[in-house]
Design a protein around this motif. Structure first.
Motif, mmCIF file in Angstrom:
data_model
loop_
_atom_site.group_PDB
_atom_site.id
_atom_site.type_symbol
_atom_site.label_atom_id
_atom_site.label_comp_id
_atom_site.label_asym_id
_atom_site.label_seq_id
_atom_site.Cartn_x
_atom_site.Cartn_y
_atom_site.Cartn_z
ATOM 1 N N MET A 1 59.689 68.777 3.519
ATOM 2 C CA MET A 1 59.216 68.908 4.898
ATOM 3 C C MET A 1 58.992 67.535 5.514
ATOM 4 O O MET A 1 58.503 66.633 4.841
ATOM 5 N N ASP A 2 59.342 67.368 6.773
ATOM 6 C CA ASP A 2 59.086 66.102 7.453
ATOM 7 C C ASP A 2 57.594 65.906 7.685
ATOM 8 O O ASP A 2 56.840 66.871 7.776
ATOM 9 N N ALA A 3 57.207 64.638 7.825
ATOM 10 C CA ALA A 3 55.789 64.331 7.977
ATOM 11 C C ALA A 3 55.314 64.491 9.411
ATOM 12 O O ALA A 3 54.121 64.446 9.679
ATOM 13 N N ASP A 4 56.225 64.664 10.354
ATOM 14 C CA ASP A 4 55.812 64.564 11.758
ATOM 15 C C ASP A 4 55.543 65.913 12.409
ATOM 16 O O ASP A 4 55.452 66.014 13.619
ATOM 17 N N LEU A 5 55.461 66.966 11.587
ATOM 18 C CA LEU A 5 55.145 68.315 12.079
ATOM 19 C C LEU A 5 56.228 68.893 12.980
ATOM 20 O O LEU A 5 55.985 69.849 13.699
ATOM 21 N N GLN A 6 57.409 68.314 12.941
ATOM 22 C CA GLN A 6 58.514 68.956 13.650
ATOM 23 C C GLN A 6 58.934 70.206 12.902
ATOM 24 O O GLN A 6 59.435 71.151 13.488
ATOM 25 N N ASP A 7 58.739 70.162 11.581
ATOM 26 C CA ASP A 7 58.940 71.348 10.770
ATOM 27 C C ASP A 7 57.560 71.923 10.532
ATOM 28 O O ASP A 7 56.797 71.372 9.756
ATOM 29 N N GLU B 1 61.355 77.492 15.453
ATOM 30 C CA GLU B 1 61.574 76.615 16.601
ATOM 31 C C GLU B 1 61.124 75.217 16.238
ATOM 32 O O GLU B 1 59.999 75.014 15.819
ATOM 33 N N ARG B 2 62.030 74.293 16.393
ATOM 34 C CA ARG B 2 61.701 72.911 16.058
ATOM 35 C C ARG B 2 60.771 72.350 17.106
ATOM 36 O O ARG B 2 61.043 72.425 18.304
ATOM 37 N N GLN B 3 59.662 71.825 16.659
ATOM 38 C CA GLN B 3 58.655 71.306 17.579
ATOM 39 C C GLN B 3 58.968 69.863 17.964
ATOM 40 O O GLN B 3 59.737 69.189 17.290
ATOM 41 N N ALA B 4 58.295 69.429 19.004
ATOM 42 C CA ALA B 4 58.380 68.010 19.331
ATOM 43 C C ALA B 4 57.589 67.249 18.284
ATOM 44 O O ALA B 4 56.645 67.768 17.702
ATOM 45 N N ARG B 5 58.010 66.031 18.012
ATOM 46 C CA ARG B 5 57.256 65.162 17.108
ATOM 47 C C ARG B 5 55.835 65.048 17.640
ATOM 48 O O ARG B 5 55.622 64.818 18.829
ATOM 49 N N LEU B 6 54.843 65.226 16.790
ATOM 50 C CA LEU B 6 53.474 65.295 17.280
ATOM 51 C C LEU B 6 52.986 63.948 17.787
ATOM 52 O O LEU B 6 52.313 63.846 18.802
HETATM 53 MG MG MG Z 1 61.111 63.986 13.151
#
Ligand code: MG
Ligand code: UDP
Length: 322
Positions: free
Chosen positions: A97-103, A200-205
């Motif tokens: 999982m990516d660290a930026d909460l996009q996932d 749904e892919r979120q925006a980078r937080l």
């Molecule tokens: Mg990202």
């Protein structure tokens, strides 16, 4: 009941994520506490961050026994960081999982449910991409389609590296020795039962994407050249077409030379022919070079990455298998 419940390890590659990692950690712990079907472990891979990311990871680890940290000796890039994480991950299932909460970590329980149903790879498929510039969305869409057209391994559209993998798949992945690591392609190659989980892919937080144009292009090139030899065939076809054309040019030149009075004319054609062939040759050489470079890298067989420090590994000999 936890004695026998399976272990799921969540691998999170981090590069300069101090702006967001705290929030990510919170949401992850939340998910881990609510999902009771298995035990969890989080493995953060610090990919040579130059900000306060590692200090934060140290704090998380000190406060929470389910956290492990592997710090690489420098920035090796996302795909290598994921590989390092998979090599150090214990568990019957591993999530990347990516660290930026996009996932969103809240999708993990859905992946686990698929896994319990016998699916070996539950991969996230992005239905919408929030907060990403049109340019990124378009280049990403183009890339996925180009990959699909060229590659021998079918890699699902709009799939990133957010996925759950069964231990069998992780072991198969780790048994692949190549230096060029296009993770999603390699996982797709392993086969087994792979199914999508749509989200749904979120925006980078917070923070900024570290996938610069250059890194995106090099990932795309890696995806294509490591998973397809179609470009080599294109080289052959272009070469054949070019020789056909130059044959026609030769015949034309002979006809003009032998049967007309104006044979000095035609220098334009000559020039065009020379230029054209020169270009074709350079292009084909470039394609060869791309593969040659890859072979060179493989033959050197350097370790994929180096570990600077690891935290939370009681079995202290859990060293990398690079
Ligand atoms: Mg990202
Ligand atoms: N990342 C990494 N090493 C790098 C670049 C990125 O470990 O050299 C991590 C980053 O911290 C994030 C994930 O890979 O968790 C995806 O990166 P990013 O969000 O910058 O890419 P994007 O989502 O924009 O494609």
């Amino acid at each position: 009941p936890k004695q026998t419940s399976p272990l799921c390890c969540i691998v999170v590659p981090c590069f300069n994520e101090e702006a967001v990692i705290r929030k990510t950690h919170e949401r992850l712990l939340n998910v881990m506490d609510r999902e009771t079907s298995c035990r969890f472990e989080v493995l953060y891979v610090d990919d040579g961050s130059r900000d306060g990311t590692f200090a934060l990871l140290q704090d998380f680890q000190a406060a929470e026994p389910r956290v492990r940290v592997v710090a690489l000796s420098r920035n090796f890039g996302h795909q290598i960081a994921v590989t390092a994480g998979l090599e150090h991950a214990a568990g019957d299932a591993v999530v990347v999982m990516d660290a930026d909460l996009q996932d969103p970590p809240e999708i993990i329980p859905r992946m686990l449910a698929r896994w319990r149903d016998g699916v070996d790879v539950a991969y996230g498929v992005r239905r919408k991409r929030h907060g990403e510039p049109v340019f990124k969305r378009w280049t990403a869409a183009l890339f996925y389609r180009l990959m699909a057209a060229l590659s021998d391994t079918s890699i699902s559209l709009d799939t990133g590296d957010f996925r759950l993998m069964d231990r069998r798949v992780v072991d198969a992945f780790l048994a692949m020795p190549e230096r060029d690591r296009f993770v999603r392609g390699m996982v797709a190659w392993t086969g087994f039962r792979q199914e999508p989980v749509v989200y749904e892919r979120q925006a980078r937080l917070a923070g900024e994407t570290s996938y610069t144009m250059k890194k995106m292009v090099s990932l795309a090139v890696c995806g294509i050249f490591s998973f397809s030899i179609v470009p080599l065939r294109v080289a052959t076809w272009v070469g054949l077409t070019a020789s056909g054309l130059s044959l026609a040019a030769i015949v034309y030149a002979l006809v003009v030379r032998l049967f007309t009075e104006q044979w000095v004319r035609g220098w334009a054609l000559l020039l065009i022919g020379v230029m054209f062939l020169g270009r074709v040759q350079l292009m084909v050489l470039g394609i060869f070079g791309e593969y040659l470079g890859r072979i060179y890298r493989e033959v050197k067989a350097r370790p994929l990455y180096l570990v600077r420090q690891q935290l939370g590994f009681p079995e202290h000999n859990a060293v990398s298998r690079t």
